[in-house]
Design an enzyme around this catalytic site. Structure first.
Site, PDB file in Angstrom:
ATOM      1  N   THR A 128       0.799  -1.229   0.000  1.00 50.09           N
ATOM      2  CA  THR A 128       0.000   0.000   0.000  1.00 50.09           C
ATOM      3  C   THR A 128       0.834   1.283   0.000  1.00 50.09           C
ATOM      4  OG1 THR A 128      -1.486   1.314   1.406  1.00 50.09           O
ATOM      5  CG2 THR A 128      -0.179  -0.337   2.526  1.00 50.09           C
ATOM      6  N   GLU A 130       0.218   3.613   1.785  1.00 48.29           N
ATOM      7  CA  GLU A 130       0.289   4.070   3.182  1.00 48.29           C
ATOM      8  C   GLU A 130       1.695   3.872   3.752  1.00 48.29           C
ATOM      9  OE1 GLU A 130      -2.214   5.496   5.380  1.00 48.29           O
ATOM     10  OE2 GLU A 130      -3.024   5.943   3.408  1.00 48.29           O
ATOM     11  N   TYR A 152      -1.965   0.498  10.866  1.00 50.70           N
ATOM     12  CA  TYR A 152      -2.184  -0.247   9.608  1.00 50.70           C
ATOM     13  C   TYR A 152      -0.914  -0.238   8.764  1.00 50.70           C
ATOM     14  CZ  TYR A 152      -3.767  -0.917   4.744  1.00 50.70           C
ATOM     15  OH  TYR A 152      -3.893  -1.320   3.436  1.00 50.70           O
ATOM     16  N   LYS A 156       1.569  -3.264   7.549  1.00 51.31           N
ATOM     17  CA  LYS A 156       1.802  -3.523   6.120  1.00 51.31           C
ATOM     18  C   LYS A 156       3.301  -3.437   5.768  1.00 51.31           C
ATOM     19  CE  LYS A 156      -2.229  -4.290   3.980  1.00 51.31           C
ATOM     20  NZ  LYS A 156      -2.490  -5.372   3.023  1.00 51.31           N
TER      21      LYS A 156
HETATM   22  P1  NAP Z   1     -11.561  -4.823   1.731  1.00 45.19           P
HETATM   23  O1  NAP Z   1     -12.671  -4.536   0.787  1.00 45.19           O
HETATM   24  O2  NAP Z   1     -11.585  -4.262   3.111  1.00 45.19           O
HETATM   25  O3  NAP Z   1     -11.428  -6.434   1.846  1.00 45.19           O
HETATM   26  C1  NAP Z   1     -10.634  -7.033   2.816  1.00 45.19           C
HETATM   27  C2  NAP Z   1     -10.802  -8.533   2.734  1.00 45.19           C
HETATM   28  O4  NAP Z   1      -9.997  -9.157   3.744  1.00 45.19           O
HETATM   29  C3  NAP Z   1     -12.241  -9.031   2.969  1.00 45.19           C
HETATM   30  O5  NAP Z   1     -12.511 -10.096   2.095  1.00 45.19           O
HETATM   31  C4  NAP Z   1     -12.168  -9.537   4.398  1.00 45.19           C
HETATM   32  O6  NAP Z   1     -13.111 -10.550   4.697  1.00 45.19           O
HETATM   33  C5  NAP Z   1     -10.769 -10.136   4.409  1.00 45.19           C
HETATM   34  N1  NAP Z   1     -10.264 -10.369   5.759  1.00 45.19           N
HETATM   35  C6  NAP Z   1     -10.091  -9.481   6.758  1.00 45.19           C
HETATM   36  N2  NAP Z   1      -9.620 -10.097   7.862  1.00 45.19           N
HETATM   37  C7  NAP Z   1      -9.494 -11.412   7.550  1.00 45.19           C
HETATM   38  C8  NAP Z   1      -9.070 -12.563   8.264  1.00 45.19           C
HETATM   39  N3  NAP Z   1      -8.680 -12.495   9.546  1.00 45.19           N
HETATM   40  N4  NAP Z   1      -9.057 -13.759   7.626  1.00 45.19           N
HETATM   41  C9  NAP Z   1      -9.475 -13.858   6.333  1.00 45.19           C
HETATM   42  N5  NAP Z   1      -9.906 -12.802   5.611  1.00 45.19           N
HETATM   43  C10 NAP Z   1      -9.915 -11.601   6.215  1.00 45.19           C
HETATM   44  O7  NAP Z   1     -10.165  -4.391   1.089  1.00 45.19           O
HETATM   45  P2  NAP Z   1      -9.811  -4.018  -0.437  1.00 45.19           P
HETATM   46  O8  NAP Z   1     -10.058  -2.567  -0.641  1.00 45.19           O
HETATM   47  O9  NAP Z   1     -10.402  -5.014  -1.340  1.00 45.19           O
HETATM   48  O10 NAP Z   1      -8.216  -4.182  -0.398  1.00 45.19           O
HETATM   49  C11 NAP Z   1      -7.592  -5.437  -0.673  1.00 45.19           C
HETATM   50  C12 NAP Z   1      -6.195  -5.444  -0.084  1.00 45.19           C
HETATM   51  O11 NAP Z   1      -5.426  -4.385  -0.673  1.00 45.19           O
HETATM   52  C13 NAP Z   1      -6.106  -5.212   1.411  1.00 45.19           C
HETATM   53  O12 NAP Z   1      -5.019  -5.973   1.890  1.00 45.19           O
HETATM   54  C14 NAP Z   1      -5.790  -3.746   1.554  1.00 45.19           C
HETATM   55  O13 NAP Z   1      -5.114  -3.494   2.769  1.00 45.19           O
HETATM   56  C15 NAP Z   1      -4.908  -3.512   0.345  1.00 45.19           C
HETATM   57  N6  NAP Z   1      -4.941  -2.188  -0.245  1.00 45.19           N
HETATM   58  C16 NAP Z   1      -6.107  -1.610  -0.600  1.00 45.19           C
HETATM   59  C17 NAP Z   1      -6.099  -0.373  -1.238  1.00 45.19           C
HETATM   60  C18 NAP Z   1      -7.374   0.307  -1.688  1.00 45.19           C
HETATM   61  O14 NAP Z   1      -7.334   1.505  -1.979  1.00 45.19           O
HETATM   62  N7  NAP Z   1      -8.483  -0.423  -1.807  1.00 45.19           N
HETATM   63  C19 NAP Z   1      -4.866   0.256  -1.525  1.00 45.19           C
HETATM   64  C20 NAP Z   1      -3.690  -0.383  -1.161  1.00 45.19           C
HETATM   65  C21 NAP Z   1      -3.725  -1.622  -0.545  1.00 45.19           C
HETATM   66  P3  NAP Z   1     -14.594 -10.198   5.280  1.00 45.19           P
HETATM   67  O15 NAP Z   1     -15.423  -9.858   4.067  1.00 45.19           O
HETATM   68  O16 NAP Z   1     -14.956 -11.457   5.935  1.00 45.19           O
HETATM   69  O17 NAP Z   1     -14.426  -9.031   6.206  1.00 45.19           O
HETATM   70  O1  F7E Z   2      -9.270   8.069   3.708  1.00 46.26           O
HETATM   71  C1  F7E Z   2      -9.656  11.556   4.771  1.00 46.26           C
HETATM   72  C2  F7E Z   2      -8.792  10.657   5.629  1.00 46.26           C
HETATM   73  O2  F7E Z   2     -10.352   6.034   4.644  1.00 46.26           O
HETATM   74  C3  F7E Z   2      -8.694   8.896   2.721  1.00 46.26           C
HETATM   75  C4  F7E Z   2      -7.462   1.968   2.370  1.00 46.26           C
HETATM   76  O3  F7E Z   2      -7.953   1.251   1.259  1.00 46.26           O
HETATM   77  O4  F7E Z   2      -6.245   3.479   0.947  1.00 46.26           O
HETATM   78  C5  F7E Z   2      -7.238   3.415   1.962  1.00 46.26           C
HETATM   79  O5  F7E Z   2      -6.833   4.139   3.123  1.00 46.26           O
HETATM   80  C6  F7E Z   2      -8.405  10.293   3.290  1.00 46.26           C
HETATM   81  C7  F7E Z   2      -7.702  10.283   4.644  1.00 46.26           C
HETATM   82  O6  F7E Z   2      -8.627   5.830   2.800  1.00 46.26           O
HETATM   83  C8  F7E Z   2     -13.032  11.303   6.019  1.00 46.26           C
HETATM   84  O7  F7E Z   2      -8.308  11.348   6.779  1.00 46.26           O
HETATM   85  C9  F7E Z   2     -11.670  12.885   5.443  1.00 46.26           C
HETATM   86  O8  F7E Z   2      -6.684  11.280   4.668  1.00 46.26           O
HETATM   87  O9  F7E Z   2     -10.835   6.700   2.262  1.00 46.26           O
HETATM   88  P1  F7E Z   2      -9.868   6.629   3.369  1.00 46.26           P
HETATM   89  P2  F7E Z   2      -7.104   5.708   3.278  1.00 46.26           P
HETATM   90  O10 F7E Z   2      -6.931   6.027   4.704  1.00 46.26           O
HETATM   91  O11 F7E Z   2      -6.287   6.475   2.306  1.00 46.26           O
HETATM   92  C10 F7E Z   2      -4.946   2.968   1.330  1.00 46.26           C
HETATM   93  C11 F7E Z   2      -4.033   3.071   0.137  1.00 46.26           C
HETATM   94  C12 F7E Z   2      -5.024   1.604   1.918  1.00 46.26           C
HETATM   95  O12 F7E Z   2      -4.084   0.828   1.824  1.00 46.26           O
HETATM   96  C13 F7E Z   2      -6.159   1.331   2.850  1.00 46.26           C
HETATM   97  O13 F7E Z   2      -6.384  -0.081   2.959  1.00 46.26           O
HETATM   98  O14 F7E Z   2      -9.660  10.931   3.499  1.00 46.26           O
HETATM   99  N1  F7E Z   2     -11.043  11.698   5.256  1.00 46.26           N
HETATM  100  N2  F7E Z   2     -12.901  12.653   5.917  1.00 46.26           N
HETATM  101  C14 F7E Z   2     -11.854  10.699   5.590  1.00 46.26           C
HETATM  102  N3  F7E Z   2     -11.697   9.359   5.559  1.00 46.26           N
HETATM  103  C15 F7E Z   2     -12.749   8.587   5.949  1.00 46.26           C
HETATM  104  N4  F7E Z   2     -12.639   7.242   5.897  1.00 46.26           N
HETATM  105  N5  F7E Z   2     -13.917   9.147   6.411  1.00 46.26           N
HETATM  106  C16 F7E Z   2     -14.119  10.488   6.462  1.00 46.26           C
HETATM  107  O15 F7E Z   2     -15.172  10.958   6.853  1.00 46.26           O
END
Ligand code: NAP
Ligand code: F7E
Length: 363
Positions: A128, A130, A152, A156
């Site tokens: 990520t 992050e 988080y 990671k």
């Molecule tokens: P998501 O929608 O939150 O999905 C997370 C998945 O992980 C769900 O299927 C969840 O299962 C499963 N999970 C959580 N805890 C578990 C456990 N203890 N055992 C087995 N499964 C478990 O996340 P996403 O947005 O698809 O992201 C996929 C991956 O990419 C994650 O690792 C995330 O950290 C990473 N990532 C995401 C982004 C982004 O912008 N989306 C960016 C960078 C990296 P349940 O449905 O049962 O909860």
């Molecule tokens: O926040 C700001 C908040 O929760 C984005 C995950 O998929 O991407 C995701 O993490 C920004 C932050 O995503 C609200 O403070 C303002 O600066 O949508 P977010 P995230 O934290 O960037 C990374 C790449 C991952 O890896 C993670 O798994 O938006 N923000 N107001 C808010 N955020 C939330 N959630 N809610 C608010 O009301």
């Protein structure tokens, strides 16, 4: 040899798109699910019952379940997407986040080694942006120093390094995709983009008065999840195991996302005030429809993410501009406008049915 993929996190946003992508390529797809007291498989319901799609109970915190499953499935590729993926929640549940997001990666690697599959099974790790956290340079590429800035991100970071360690120590084909934020109509409803598109749709249809957000100045490089899962696969098809930044190369603030989402929902916003007092006002009605709440501020916030996808573009042939920021927001708002309208109709039908049944009982 048949391509057999094992996806952890198959019920999540990315897991559902990746399953569709791999099934279309002819893979046997196996996914890990966890038991839950409510139905949570909405994103993959349309895939259940397909002959090449298989679901298994296991958990990232349960080594034995992973060792047994990897032995049973004999995957040629593992996509480790499972995580406690919400940054704000990681401040409330840091130990669980570390167990799943950090040690969980180690458990997958060891499950592969225990089953003697280290030379036949490739592993993709969902890393990520992050990791860059309190950023040390912009834009960020594969050589930018990491500075994780939440529980988080720290978890990671362990996942990233243990993947690299096993690659070098045991000559395994395991790689990290350093993905910047990617969103979609399947995005979890508490991430900022989906929270905004759902609220804009509800406010436009008279179902909600005001949306409360945290830091409006935060900058993100937002892409479309459907485009990003292709890259996960491309990383494992590359001739050598390497880590890649996946991003669009374009940055916007949370405020800009909200302005555009409300526009697509039919509401022109103007912004007044600063910091905690800033408001988004509906130009047509003069009503405040967006306000700031400190409840959504984080103890430490990552505020300047901007990815440089040059390496993925040149070495994987991936196009980072497939879906523009404007198209992404439009897709999400169009979906949520329909969802809110459909939820309303379903609600009215439920009420009518209830009234009819009560009326019939009272006759
Ligand atoms: P998501 O929608 O939150 O999905 C997370 C998945 O992980 C769900 O299927 C969840 O299962 C499963 N999970 C959580 N805890 C578990 C456990 N203890 N055992 C087995 N499964 C478990 O996340 P996403 O947005 O698809 O992201 C996929 C991956 O990419 C994650 O690792 C995330 O950290 C990473 N990532 C995401 C982004 C982004 O912008 N989306 C960016 C960078 C990296 P349940 O449905 O049962 O909860
Ligand atoms: O926040 C700001 C908040 O929760 C984005 C995950 O998929 O991407 C995701 O993490 C920004 C932050 O995503 C609200 O403070 C303002 O600066 O949508 P977010 P995230 O934290 O960037 C990374 C790449 C991952 O890896 C993670 O798994 O938006 N923000 N107001 C808010 N955020 C939330 N959630 N809610 C608010 O009301």
């Amino acid at each position: 040899m048949k391509n057999v993929a094992l996806i952890t996190g198959v019920t999540g946003q990315d897991g559902s798109y990746l399953s569709e992508f791999l099934l279309a390529k002819g893979y046997d797809v196996h996914g890990i699910i966890r038991r839950s007291s409510v139905d949570y498989r909405e994103r993959i319901a349309h895939l259940e019952g397909k002959p090449n799609f298989h679901l298994h109970y296991a958990d990232m915190s349960d080594s034995m379940s992973l060792v047994k499953l990897v032995g049973q499935v004999q995957p040629t590729e593992i996509y480790n997407l499972a995580a406690q993926s919400h940054v704000q929640v990681s401040f409330d549940a840091p130990e669980f986040t570390a167990d799943v997001d950090a040690v969980g990666v180690l458990r997958i690697l060891e499950a592969v080694r225990t089953n003697h599959l280290e030379q036949t099974c490739k592993i993709y790790q969902a890393s990520t942006s992050e990791l860059y956290g309190k950023v040390e340079e912009v834009p960020q590429n594969e050589n930018t120093p990491f500075h994780p800035y939440s529980p988080y991100a720290v978890a990671k970071l362990y996942g990233f390094w243990i993947i690299k360690e096993y690659r070098e120590a045991y000559n395994m084909f395991c790689c990290s995709g350093i993905l910047f934020n990617h969103e979609s109509e399947r995005r979890g409803e508490t991430f900022v983009t989906r929270k905004i598109t759902l609220a804009a749709a509800r406010i436009a249809q008279g179902k909600q008065d005001c949306l409360y957000l945290g830091n409006l100045d935060s900058l993100r490089d937002w892409g479309y999840a459907k485009d990003y899962v292709e890259c996960m696969w491309l990383i494992l098809q590359h001739d050598k195991p390497e880590d890649f930044v996946i991003a669009t190369g374009v940055q916007h603030t949370v405020r800009e996302f909200a302005t555009l989402a409300f526009k697509y929902a039919g509401i022109e916003l103007k912004w007044e005030g600063e910091g905690i007092d800033e408001k988004g006002i509906n130009v047509a009605t003069g009503k405040v429809v967006v306000a700031v709440s400190p409840d959504f501020y984080r103890p430490t916030d990552v505020v300047n993410l901007w990815g440089d996808p040059t390496k993925a573009k040149n070495e994987l042939g991936w196009n980072p501009q497939t879906t523009s920021f404007e198209e992404l927001v439009k897709i999400m708002v169009a979906h949520d406008m329909q969802k809110v309208a459909a939820d309303h109709v379903a609600g009215v039908m439920r009420i009518n049915l209830q009234e009819y049944l009560e009326h019939r009982e009272n006759r």
